[in-house]
Each structure stands twice: as C-alpha cells, then as structure tokens.
Write a protein that holds these residues in place. Structure first.
Motif, PDB file in Angstrom:
ATOM      1  N   GLU A 155       0.830  -1.210   0.000  1.00 28.42           N
ATOM      2  CA  GLU A 155       0.000   0.000   0.000  1.00 28.42           C
ATOM      3  C   GLU A 155       0.864   1.259   0.000  1.00 28.42           C
ATOM      4  N   ARG A 157       3.960   1.546  -1.030  1.00 28.76           N
ATOM      5  CA  ARG A 157       4.649   1.659  -2.323  1.00 28.76           C
ATOM      6  C   ARG A 157       3.693   2.209  -3.394  1.00 28.76           C
ATOM      7  N   SER A 158       2.474   1.740  -3.410  1.00 26.42           N
ATOM      8  CA  SER A 158       1.535   2.190  -4.434  1.00 26.42           C
ATOM      9  C   SER A 158       1.161   3.654  -4.239  1.00 26.42           C
ATOM     10  N   LYS A 159       1.065   4.118  -3.021  1.00 28.14           N
ATOM     11  CA  LYS A 159       0.702   5.511  -2.766  1.00 28.14           C
ATOM     12  C   LYS A 159       1.851   6.469  -2.979  1.00 28.14           C
TER      13      LYS A 159
END
Length: 161
Positions: A155, A157-159
């Motif tokens: 999460e 990393r994706s944000k």
C-alpha cells in the motif's frame, strides 16, 4: 636733282611698280589674298562646327554623369535598405534563437526538478517502507504480522510511487 641718289631710288621704284602692273602682279597678289581669306573663313567655319560638336558632346557627357550619379545614389540607397533589412532579420533570428534556448533551458530545468522530486519521493518511500517494515516486524509477530507487513508495504509503495 638727277644727281641725288634718292631721286634715282624713287624713279626705280616707280618703274618697278609699272613693270609689276604690266605683268599683272597686283591681280596675282589680290587672288592670293582672296584665297587666303577663303581658307581662313573655311577654318573659322570648321572651328565653329567643332565647337558646336564639342558643346553637344559636353552636354551628353553631363547628362550621362548626372544619370550615373542618380544610379549610384539609387544603388547606395538600395544597399542601405538591404543592409537594414538584413540587420532586422538577423536581430529577429537572434531573438528567436535566444527565446528557443531559454525555453529549452527552462524545460531542462523543469525536467531536472521533476526528476529530483521523483527521486526524493522514491528515496522517501523506500525509507518509509524500510522503517515501517522494521517497526512492524519488531512489534507484530507471527503470520498476522507477515500479512500486515506485506499489505502495508504494498500500500505504501503504491501511494508513494
């Protein structure tokens, strides 16, 4: 009177004039003078004709000179106008070149700033992920911890990226 030499000179002179008159020397002399007068008159007419021709040629040359001067002035004015036009074009091209270079430099600066921001974000994200994984791995234990850590890391990393 006949004993004086002046008398004999006068008599000889009169006899000479009579002989010249009898031989027609006076007519020959007058004819020669007439021919000379005609020759002088012809020379004067030739001189007058030559003077008229010279005046005519002088007028032609003055007209040519005036024409050449006008043409030279026209050439000079055209050259000045052409030089001014070339200078204006050069100035415009230089201004365009400077503007393009400025835009290119600004674009490169903006790209460098964007890349630096992206690099900082990536580094911050990696640091945050590492810190979060370290904190979570120390405080939470077991399989639940492993699931939470994996989900959290994904999460973050994706944000952040």
């Amino acid at each position: 009177m006949f004993y004086e030499p002046e008398t004999w000179v006068a008599i000889a002179f009169v006899l000479l004039l009579v002989v010249f008159g009898y031989l027609g020397v006076h007519r020959t002399l007058l004819t020669a003078l007439d021919h000379r007068a005609e020759r002088i008159k012809a020379e004067l007419e030739d001189a007058r004709r030559l003077k008229d021709e010279a005046d005519k040629l002088l007028g032609e040359y003055k007209a040519r000179r005036a024409s050449a001067e006008r043409e030279a002035e026209e050439i000079i004015s055209n050259a000045k106008a052409e030089a001014e036009r070339i200078a204006a074009e050069a100035k415009t091209k230089m201004e365009d070149f400077v503007a393009r270079r400025t835009k290119t430099a600004e674009s490169k600066i903006a790209q460098a700033e964007a890349q630096a921001v992206a690099d900082v974000r990536a580094a911050a994200a990696n640091a945050a992920v590492t810190a979060a994984s370290t904190i979570l791995s120390q405080s939470v234990k077991g399989s639940v911890a492993d699931d939470l850590v994996g989900k959290g890391i994904a999460e973050v990393r994706s944000k952040l990226n």
